[in-house]
Design a protein around this motif. Structure first.
Motif, PDB file in Angstrom:
ATOM      1  N   HIS A  62       0.821  -1.213   0.000  1.00  0.00           N
ATOM      2  CA  HIS A  62       0.000   0.000   0.000  1.00  0.00           C
ATOM      3  C   HIS A  62       0.856   1.265   0.000  1.00  0.00           C
ATOM      4  O   HIS A  62       0.363   2.354   0.302  1.00  0.00           O
ATOM      5  CB  HIS A  62      -0.928   0.004   1.215  1.00  0.00           C
ATOM      6  CG  HIS A  62      -1.837  -1.194   1.281  1.00  0.00           C
ATOM      7  ND1 HIS A  62      -2.903  -1.375   0.422  1.00  0.00           N
ATOM      8  CD2 HIS A  62      -1.813  -2.277   2.088  1.00  0.00           C
ATOM      9  CE1 HIS A  62      -3.506  -2.516   0.713  1.00  0.00           C
ATOM     10  NE2 HIS A  62      -2.860  -3.085   1.715  1.00  0.00           N
ATOM     11  N   GLY A  63       2.143   1.124  -0.342  1.00  0.00           N
ATOM     12  CA  GLY A  63       3.035   2.281  -0.353  1.00  0.00           C
ATOM     13  C   GLY A  63       2.989   3.022  -1.677  1.00  0.00           C
ATOM     14  O   GLY A  63       2.114   2.798  -2.527  1.00  0.00           O
ATOM     15  N   VAL A  64       3.984   3.877  -1.868  1.00  0.00           N
ATOM     16  CA  VAL A  64       4.021   4.710  -3.070  1.00  0.00           C
ATOM     17  C   VAL A  64       4.915   4.114  -4.153  1.00  0.00           C
ATOM     18  O   VAL A  64       4.838   4.528  -5.307  1.00  0.00           O
ATOM     19  CB  VAL A  64       4.509   6.140  -2.727  1.00  0.00           C
ATOM     20  CG1 VAL A  64       3.555   6.799  -1.747  1.00  0.00           C
ATOM     21  CG2 VAL A  64       5.938   6.113  -2.164  1.00  0.00           C
ATOM     22  N   ALA A  65       5.769   3.144  -3.798  1.00  0.00           N
ATOM     23  CA  ALA A  65       6.729   2.626  -4.774  1.00  0.00           C
ATOM     24  C   ALA A  65       6.052   1.769  -5.842  1.00  0.00           C
ATOM     25  O   ALA A  65       6.288   1.943  -7.038  1.00  0.00           O
ATOM     26  CB  ALA A  65       7.826   1.823  -4.064  1.00  0.00           C
ATOM     27  N   ALA A  66       5.212   0.824  -5.428  1.00  0.00           N
ATOM     28  CA  ALA A  66       4.615  -0.114  -6.386  1.00  0.00           C
ATOM     29  C   ALA A  66       3.808   0.598  -7.483  1.00  0.00           C
ATOM     30  O   ALA A  66       3.965   0.264  -8.666  1.00  0.00           O
ATOM     31  CB  ALA A  66       3.756  -1.133  -5.651  1.00  0.00           C
ATOM     32  N   PRO A  67       2.959   1.574  -7.158  1.00  0.00           N
ATOM     33  CA  PRO A  67       2.222   2.241  -8.232  1.00  0.00           C
ATOM     34  C   PRO A  67       3.113   3.025  -9.196  1.00  0.00           C
ATOM     35  O   PRO A  67       2.682   3.345 -10.306  1.00  0.00           O
ATOM     36  CB  PRO A  67       1.285   3.188  -7.474  1.00  0.00           C
ATOM     37  CG  PRO A  67       1.171   2.618  -6.110  1.00  0.00           C
ATOM     38  CD  PRO A  67       2.507   2.015  -5.831  1.00  0.00           C
ATOM     39  N   ALA A  68       4.351   3.321  -8.787  1.00  0.00           N
ATOM     40  CA  ALA A  68       5.259   4.077  -9.653  1.00  0.00           C
ATOM     41  C   ALA A  68       5.911   3.199 -10.715  1.00  0.00           C
ATOM     42  O   ALA A  68       6.583   3.718 -11.613  1.00  0.00           O
ATOM     43  CB  ALA A  68       6.336   4.758  -8.812  1.00  0.00           C
ATOM     44  N   ASP A 117       6.730  -7.018   0.014  1.00  0.00           N
ATOM     45  CA  ASP A 117       5.312  -6.888  -0.290  1.00  0.00           C
ATOM     46  C   ASP A 117       5.039  -5.854  -1.367  1.00  0.00           C
ATOM     47  O   ASP A 117       3.955  -5.863  -1.961  1.00  0.00           O
ATOM     48  CB  ASP A 117       4.540  -6.526   0.976  1.00  0.00           C
ATOM     49  CG  ASP A 117       4.437  -7.684   1.959  1.00  0.00           C
ATOM     50  OD1 ASP A 117       4.765  -8.822   1.568  1.00  0.00           O
ATOM     51  OD2 ASP A 117       4.031  -7.457   3.115  1.00  0.00           O
ATOM     52  N   ALA A 118       5.971  -4.959  -1.623  1.00  0.00           N
ATOM     53  CA  ALA A 118       5.799  -4.027  -2.730  1.00  0.00           C
ATOM     54  C   ALA A 118       5.931  -4.738  -4.069  1.00  0.00           C
ATOM     55  O   ALA A 118       5.373  -4.289  -5.075  1.00  0.00           O
ATOM     56  CB  ALA A 118       6.826  -2.892  -2.638  1.00  0.00           C
ATOM     57  N   ALA A 119       6.664  -5.844  -4.096  1.00  0.00           N
ATOM     58  CA  ALA A 119       6.886  -6.581  -5.342  1.00  0.00           C
ATOM     59  C   ALA A 119       5.761  -7.558  -5.644  1.00  0.00           C
ATOM     60  O   ALA A 119       5.437  -7.801  -6.810  1.00  0.00           O
ATOM     61  CB  ALA A 119       8.218  -7.329  -5.276  1.00  0.00           C
ATOM     62  N   THR A 120       5.170  -8.144  -4.618  1.00  0.00           N
ATOM     63  CA  THR A 120       4.112  -9.121  -4.830  1.00  0.00           C
ATOM     64  C   THR A 120       3.296  -9.263  -3.564  1.00  0.00           C
ATOM     65  O   THR A 120       3.800  -9.053  -2.457  1.00  0.00           O
ATOM     66  CB  THR A 120       4.689 -10.497  -5.221  1.00  0.00           C
ATOM     67  OG1 THR A 120       3.647 -11.366  -5.645  1.00  0.00           O
ATOM     68  CG2 THR A 120       5.447 -11.132  -4.077  1.00  0.00           C
ATOM     69  N   GLN A 172      10.671  -3.406 -11.672  1.00  0.00           N
ATOM     70  CA  GLN A 172      11.566  -2.260 -11.650  1.00  0.00           C
ATOM     71  C   GLN A 172      11.186  -1.291 -12.764  1.00  0.00           C
ATOM     72  O   GLN A 172      10.587  -1.665 -13.763  1.00  0.00           O
ATOM     73  CB  GLN A 172      13.022  -2.709 -11.827  1.00  0.00           C
ATOM     74  CG  GLN A 172      13.310  -3.439 -13.139  1.00  0.00           C
ATOM     75  CD  GLN A 172      14.658  -4.121 -13.132  1.00  0.00           C
ATOM     76  OE1 GLN A 172      14.737  -5.344 -13.058  1.00  0.00           O
ATOM     77  NE2 GLN A 172      15.725  -3.339 -13.211  1.00  0.00           N
ATOM     78  N   HIS A 173      11.534  -0.055 -12.532  1.00  0.00           N
ATOM     79  CA  HIS A 173      11.296   0.995 -13.525  1.00  0.00           C
ATOM     80  C   HIS A 173      12.407   2.022 -13.366  1.00  0.00           C
ATOM     81  O   HIS A 173      12.507   2.687 -12.330  1.00  0.00           O
ATOM     82  CB  HIS A 173       9.934   1.650 -13.305  1.00  0.00           C
ATOM     83  CG  HIS A 173       9.613   2.726 -14.297  1.00  0.00           C
ATOM     84  ND1 HIS A 173       9.594   2.514 -15.662  1.00  0.00           N
ATOM     85  CD2 HIS A 173       9.305   4.044 -14.112  1.00  0.00           C
ATOM     86  CE1 HIS A 173       9.282   3.638 -16.272  1.00  0.00           C
ATOM     87  NE2 HIS A 173       9.110   4.584 -15.357  1.00  0.00           N
ATOM     88  N   GLY A 174      13.262   2.094 -14.373  1.00  0.00           N
ATOM     89  CA  GLY A 174      14.419   2.980 -14.236  1.00  0.00           C
ATOM     90  C   GLY A 174      15.295   2.507 -13.086  1.00  0.00           C
ATOM     91  O   GLY A 174      15.731   1.348 -13.045  1.00  0.00           O
ATOM     92  N   ARG A 175      15.509   3.386 -12.124  1.00  0.00           N
ATOM     93  CA  ARG A 175      16.354   3.042 -10.966  1.00  0.00           C
ATOM     94  C   ARG A 175      15.540   2.695  -9.715  1.00  0.00           C
ATOM     95  O   ARG A 175      16.092   2.636  -8.623  1.00  0.00           O
ATOM     96  CB  ARG A 175      17.306   4.208 -10.681  1.00  0.00           C
ATOM     97  CG  ARG A 175      18.342   4.409 -11.790  1.00  0.00           C
ATOM     98  CD  ARG A 175      19.186   5.651 -11.552  1.00  0.00           C
ATOM     99  NE  ARG A 175      20.193   5.795 -12.599  1.00  0.00           N
ATOM    100  CZ  ARG A 175      21.449   5.361 -12.515  1.00  0.00           C
ATOM    101  NH1 ARG A 175      21.851   4.741 -11.425  1.00  0.00           N
ATOM    102  NH2 ARG A 175      22.294   5.532 -13.517  1.00  0.00           N
ATOM    103  N   THR A 213      -0.717  -6.374 -13.710  1.00  0.00           N
ATOM    104  CA  THR A 213      -0.821  -7.111 -12.463  1.00  0.00           C
ATOM    105  C   THR A 213      -1.932  -8.145 -12.563  1.00  0.00           C
ATOM    106  O   THR A 213      -3.084  -7.797 -12.854  1.00  0.00           O
ATOM    107  CB  THR A 213      -1.107  -6.155 -11.282  1.00  0.00           C
ATOM    108  OG1 THR A 213      -0.081  -5.154 -11.229  1.00  0.00           O
ATOM    109  CG2 THR A 213      -1.128  -6.913  -9.968  1.00  0.00           C
ATOM    110  N   ALA A 214      -1.575  -9.392 -12.350  1.00  0.00           N
ATOM    111  CA  ALA A 214      -2.561 -10.473 -12.294  1.00  0.00           C
ATOM    112  C   ALA A 214      -3.029 -10.598 -10.843  1.00  0.00           C
ATOM    113  O   ALA A 214      -2.213 -10.739  -9.926  1.00  0.00           O
ATOM    114  CB  ALA A 214      -1.949 -11.781 -12.773  1.00  0.00           C
TER     115      ALA A 214
END
Length: 251
Positions: free
Chosen positions: A25-31, A146-149, A137-140, A36-37
């Protein structure tokens, strides 16, 4: 990145890479732009913390027509229990007396011995839900944990995946920042993704093994036969036992 410190001063933070470790529920994953399945398994657990020693030093899984039950030792004096419940339930409808009747019944205490009881100090609901991203990942920016899956707790793989992801990320960043070799960063998704997918597949297999089919399922009788066959294979087949151990303990 600009942040405000405890004194209210705005500070600028710079870095070569950003590790997204802020959960689902953080800000990293949506960036990270990714497909997403998602799977809502339609199953809810009542999660309980009990102030009592574990009844067994091992993890216990109860397979029962009334629903799943589990015991996970935590400390010498605190034990985690899970009970499958109606998704419409609230924790409050499960008072201590109802909890212990269900646990004793589903964990077959009449056969294996009574449970070590104590007050229920925490109640909550866990809805079994899984997410698999096709990019980590996206760029750097690189996602981990839990942000990954998001993975259901049925096979207890969440912490394993987070630790392995942290190890892969640490190796990739060490190569890039210390050795000047960014190959590990470039293939981070390719290295971490298959591990996540394998854990997700085993977690889904465990869901089918541990939970009875829904009463409204038109194929419920067939599903019960398959589950009985799987349990029988686990009890008598060394090949199935090796498969289970390899997936449950390892990655």
């Amino acid at each position: 990145m600009r942040v405000r410190d405890a004194e209210g001063r705005v500070r600028r933070i710079t870095g070569h890479y950003v590790a997204g470790c802020d959960g689902g529920h953080g800000v990293a994953a949506p960036a990270v732009p990714a497909r997403t399945a998602v799977r809502d398994h339609g199953i809810t657990w009542l999660a309980l913390l009990v102030q009592a020693p574990p009844s067994s030093p091992n993890v216990l899984y109860g397979v029962h027509p009334d629903g799943f039950a589990g015991q996970m030792p935590r400390t010498p004096d605190i034990t985690r229990y899970y009970l499958q419940c109606d998704p419409a339930d609230t924790p409050e409808v499960w008072d201590d007396a109802r909890v212990w009747v269900a646990l004793e019944n589903r964990l077959h205490a009449s056969v294996h011995g009574p449970l070590r009881r104590g007050p229920v100090v925490e109640r909550g609901l866990v809805r079994l839900r899984s997410e698999i991203r096709d990019r980590l990942q996206h760029g750097r920016l690189l996602l981990v944990g839990d942000a990954a899956t998001a993975i259901s707790p049925s096979a207890a793989k969440g912490a394993n995946l987070a630790i392995l992801g942290a190890e892969l990320l640490a190796r990739a960043l060490t190569g890039a920042l210390r050795d000047g070799d960014a190959a590990g960063v470039s293939r981070y998704s390719a290295d971490y993704g298959p591990v996540i997918e394998r854990a997700q597949e085993f977690s889904h297999w465990m869901i089918d093994l541990l939970h009875p089919p829904a009463a409204a399922d038109p194929h419920a009788d067939y599903q019960r036969v398959l589950r009985r066959s799987r349990l029988r294979d686990l009890s008598v087949s060394r090949a199935h036992q090796d498969f289970f151990a390899d997936n449950y303990v390892g990655l």
